[in-house]
Enzyme design. Structure first.
Site, PDB file in Angstrom:
ATOM      1  N   ASP A   1       0.849  -1.189   0.000  1.00 51.21           N
ATOM      2  CA  ASP A   1       0.000   0.000   0.000  1.00 51.21           C
ATOM      3  C   ASP A   1       0.890   1.246   0.000  1.00 51.21           C
ATOM      4  O   ASP A   1       1.572   1.541   0.979  1.00 51.21           O
ATOM      5  CB  ASP A   1      -0.899  -0.011   1.249  1.00 51.21           C
ATOM      6  CG  ASP A   1      -1.953   1.090   1.252  1.00 51.21           C
ATOM      7  OD1 ASP A   1      -1.758   2.104   0.557  1.00 51.21           O
ATOM      8  OD2 ASP A   1      -2.960   0.938   1.967  1.00 51.21           O
ATOM      9  N   HIS A   2       0.850   1.976  -1.125  1.00 46.68           N
ATOM     10  CA  HIS A   2       1.754   3.111  -1.284  1.00 46.68           C
ATOM     11  C   HIS A   2       1.362   4.309  -0.407  1.00 46.68           C
ATOM     12  O   HIS A   2       2.138   5.260  -0.275  1.00 46.68           O
ATOM     13  CB  HIS A   2       1.777   3.539  -2.750  1.00 46.68           C
ATOM     14  CG  HIS A   2       2.989   4.315  -3.134  1.00 46.68           C
ATOM     15  ND1 HIS A   2       4.182   4.251  -2.439  1.00 46.68           N
ATOM     16  CD2 HIS A   2       3.217   5.190  -4.149  1.00 46.68           C
ATOM     17  CE1 HIS A   2       5.074   5.030  -3.013  1.00 46.68           C
ATOM     18  NE2 HIS A   2       4.518   5.631  -4.050  1.00 46.68           N
ATOM     19  N   ARG A   3       0.175   4.298   0.200  1.00 47.89           N
ATOM     20  CA  ARG A   3      -0.197   5.374   1.116  1.00 47.89           C
ATOM     21  C   ARG A   3       0.665   5.357   2.372  1.00 47.89           C
ATOM     22  O   ARG A   3       0.884   6.393   3.004  1.00 47.89           O
ATOM     23  CB  ARG A   3      -1.677   5.259   1.503  1.00 47.89           C
ATOM     24  CG  ARG A   3      -2.650   5.453   0.356  1.00 47.89           C
ATOM     25  CD  ARG A   3      -4.070   5.206   0.814  1.00 47.89           C
ATOM     26  NE  ARG A   3      -4.252   3.849   1.313  1.00 47.89           N
ATOM     27  CZ  ARG A   3      -5.372   3.389   1.869  1.00 47.89           C
ATOM     28  NH1 ARG A   3      -6.407   4.212   2.011  1.00 47.89           N
ATOM     29  NH2 ARG A   3      -5.463   2.151   2.281  1.00 47.89           N
TER      30      ARG A   3
END
Length: 473
Positions: free
Chosen positions: A444-446
């Site tokens: 998850d790049h967040r």
């Protein structure tokens, strides 16, 4: 009197934004504080409120326009009037001024043929107004005119209030600005509700203090019978080209379809790939398989990977976390529970190995064998499926060179494992045949940056190629 509505200072160090939506139309009567446009910056989405009440005369911007602080976005015909005259419009004032003589003529008939006196008084009134409305002259005539004007104004106010009430009920659904129920939601969530055709007043918020989240909007939309956030394309009639058969999805496939769709839509995925030389691991497995079989399990690469990942999660705690977007927080977990994907005849199941970091490879081998069999026998409990922090999906037994698995919400990463193959590796000036394992990491790049993803993958590769330090602990 015209009034300009301008772009205010949106936030600190932000002077420009892009218009994402126009919330009012030409001719609308708006109230002070009502949102008139929505704008987006690189940091947030927000609504710009009206600084005055009035009627929208002109809209100076369009969706997609870039605007800066101080730019004019609306021109209003500002509502005028004192304590004895309520919001009389400019058009009505002009009409009354243009028809004063006609109105006076009507009053002459009512006041029993006093036309000449009235005309003189009216002429004097006009002169008085042009001389800045000198007070006191012909006061009685002015009071009579004012009384009649009040009667007309009262009727007009009544019509205006009825129209305003009607406009209010119409606008409640798309804008929720004048609703009977106070709604707590960000501009982005309100915009999503409008785009999906959802009445935000019907949604119960799950956030803090009842705040409505994007997930609440999607869930409400899905509850209405349509798949949330997706465009449902119409299927052709496949029977035109040959025989077809329809079968209902079983519960496992329906649940999987719902969960992976929500995860894919809500999580910005990044994929990292690596290759590990597992020649030493394969020798280790061959040497210890009988010992594990005596304990009731089967020594597999999945069991070893579970132990290696459990150690990695202590070294890279963000991979053992979840992200709370509403509260802008990460939730770091102090326990290590790992999901193991199991393919069954009914579909994919992902049971959980609890406290994997506290178990030996032998213990993990036995537990994974047992829980995989429970999955194939459809005997998993809810407890077996809950509480996972990270997932492993091993398709090596089936084949393939690489794949990109979907992260399971609310986790932030999953490791994909493909089939190992023999490749020549250059060692000490010679090529040697080595068993190379393809790995793929989805995250998850967040929460996880590319550098973190690469570091995690590099550590995993080194631990598999020289496992003793990681596995003996």
């Amino acid at each position: 009197m015209a009034k300009e509505i301008k772009i205010p200072q949106i936030s600190e160090s932000v002077d420009t934004a892009t218009v994402s939506e126009i919330l009012v139309s030409k001719g609308d009567k708006i109230e002070e504080g009502q949102g008139v446009i929505a704008v987006e910056t690189d940091k947030a989405s927000t609504e710009i409120p009206a600084t005055s009440a009035g009627k929208v005369k002109e809209i100076k911007v369009s969706e997609g326009d870039e605007v800066s602080v101080g730019d004019v976005i609306l021109i209003l015909e500002e509502a005028e009037g004192g304590s004895e005259e309520n919001e009389e419009s400019g058009d009505e004032k002009e009409k009354k001024e243009a028809s004063e003589e006609e109105e006076n003529g009507k009053k002459e008939e009512k006041q029993d043929k006093t036309s000449e006196e009235k005309e003189k008084k009216k002429t004097k009134d006009k002169q008085d107004k042009s001389e800045e409305k000198k007070e006191g002259e012909e006061k009685s005539a002015e009071e009579e005119d004012e009384d009649e004007s009040k009667d007309e104004s009262a009727d007009e106010d009544k019509d205006y209030e009825e129209k305003k009430s009607s406009e209010k009920s119409e606008k409640d659904k798309p804008t929720d600005k004048q609703s009977s129920k106070e709604v707590y939601a960000s501009p982005g969530v309100r915009r999503m509700a409008r785009e999906l055709g959802v009445n935000i007043q019907e949604i119960e918020g799950s956030g803090e203090s009842g705040r409505i989240t994007e997930k609440d909007v999607k869930s409400h939309k899905e509850g209405g019978g349509k798949r949330s956030g997706t465009v449902q394309l119409e299927l052709p009639d496949f029977s035109k080209w040959g025989a077809v058969e329809r079968k209902p999805l079983n519960n496992i496939k329906k649940t999987t379809a719902k969960n992976v769709l929500e995860s894919w839509q809500s999580i910005p995925h990044v994929f990292q790939f690596g290759e590990a030389d597992i020649s030493g691991i394969e020798s280790y497995m061959e040497d210890h398989k009988e010992k594990v079989e005596e304990a009731g399990g089967k020594l597999t690469l999945t069991a070893i990977l579970t132990k290696v990942v459990a150690t990695a999660l202590h070294k890279f705690p963000m991979f053992n976390a979840s992200i709370d977007i509403e509260k802008e927080e990460m939730i770091l977990k102090k326990y290590v529970n790992i999901n193991i994907a199991v393919a069954t005849d009914e579909g994919l199941l992902v049971p959980v190995i609890k406290n994997a970091d506290q178990k030996s490879i032998k213990d993990l081998s036995v537990e994974i064998s047992e829980i995989a069999q429970k999955a194939r026998d459809q005997k998993l409990s809810n407890e077996d499926m809950e509480g996972g922090n990270f997932s492993i999906s091993n398709l090596g037994g089936i084949g393939g060179t690489n794949f990109t698995p979907i992260v399971y919400h609310p986790q932030v990463a999953i490791l994909g494992v493909s089939r190992a193959g023999i490749k020549p590796v250059y060692i000490d000036d010679n090529f040697e045949p080595r068993s190379i394992l393809p790995l793929s990491l989805s995250y998850d790049h967040r929460l996880i940056d590319g550098a973190d993803g690469a570091s995690f993958m590099n550590w995993m590769v080194k631990a598999l190629e020289d496992p003793y330090e990681a596995l003996l602990g």
